[in-house]
Design a protein around this motif. Structure first.
Motif, PDB file in Angstrom:
ATOM      1  N   PRO A 279       8.450  -2.963  -2.348  1.00 53.40           N
ATOM      2  CA  PRO A 279       9.121  -3.846  -3.162  1.00 53.40           C
ATOM      3  C   PRO A 279       8.368  -4.182  -4.553  1.00 53.40           C
ATOM      4  N   PRO A 280       9.299  -4.475  -5.437  1.00 51.53           N
ATOM      5  CA  PRO A 280       8.510  -4.869  -6.804  1.00 51.53           C
ATOM      6  C   PRO A 280       7.557  -6.206  -6.474  1.00 51.53           C
ATOM      7  N   HIS A 281       6.626  -6.402  -7.216  1.00 51.00           N
ATOM      8  CA  HIS A 281       5.783  -7.497  -7.088  1.00 51.00           C
ATOM      9  C   HIS A 281       6.221  -8.607  -8.192  1.00 51.00           C
ATOM     10  N   HIS A 282       6.625  -9.801  -7.769  1.00 51.73           N
ATOM     11  CA  HIS A 282       7.143 -10.508  -8.796  1.00 51.73           C
ATOM     12  C   HIS A 282       6.091 -11.937  -8.669  1.00 51.73           C
TER      13      HIS A 282
END
Length: 160
Positions: A157-160
């Motif tokens: 998943p994208p890192h936020h």
């Protein structure tokens, strides 16, 4: 029901198989799109630099002939694999634009992933197929041309 099967070199067998299995009673259309940019460039180069007065030596004409023969071979192989009648539709131009236009009014468009097929994710679609999936005016059946990679290949998943 009308089903368009977009056939391209390398991925057409999966598209034909998917249509054959899921659209037994549909009117089938085998669609092939030829990009004329390469023959046009050869025509232009020949006319501008080399070939004034010798049209029989134009390499663009030879490229057009080879492209037409390759498309005919692809249609023949697809029809044989399909095992039933299908209409042939040959279009010229940018593939993504022509496929979207051809799909107008269809009940289903069958196409294959044509990008990186080693893992799951957005890069499994090449630019033309991504455009078609995003803009098709009908439902799209998107198939893997080979066995799909395992779930372990999902991108993180994208890192936020």
């Amino acid at each position: 029901m009308s089903v368009i099967i977009w056939i391209t070199e390398g991925t057409w067998p999966a598209c034909v198989d998917a249509a054959r299995e899921r659209a037994e009673t549909a009117d089938l259309v085998l669609l092939h799109v030829t990009d004329d940019a390469l023959p046009e460039a050869a025509h232009s180069a020949f006319a501008g630099l080399l070939g004034r007065g010798r049209p029989e030596r134009d390499p663009g004409t030879r490229l057009e002939d080879l492209s037409r023969a390759a498309a005919d071979d692809l249609f023949t192989a697809a029809e044989r694999r399909l095992g039933r009648p299908a209409r042939r539709l040959t279009l010229h131009g940018r593939a993504e634009q022509q496929v979207v236009r051809a799909a107008d009014g269809a009940d289903l468009l069958v196409c294959a992933r044509d990008g990186d097929r080693t893992y799951l994710g957005p890069r499994s679609l090449g630019p033309a197929t991504r455009f078609v999936v995003d803009h098709a005016p009908c439902p799209v059946l998107l198939v893997w041309p080979d066995a799909a990679p395992g779930l372990g290949t999902l991108p993180p998943p994208p890192h936020h």
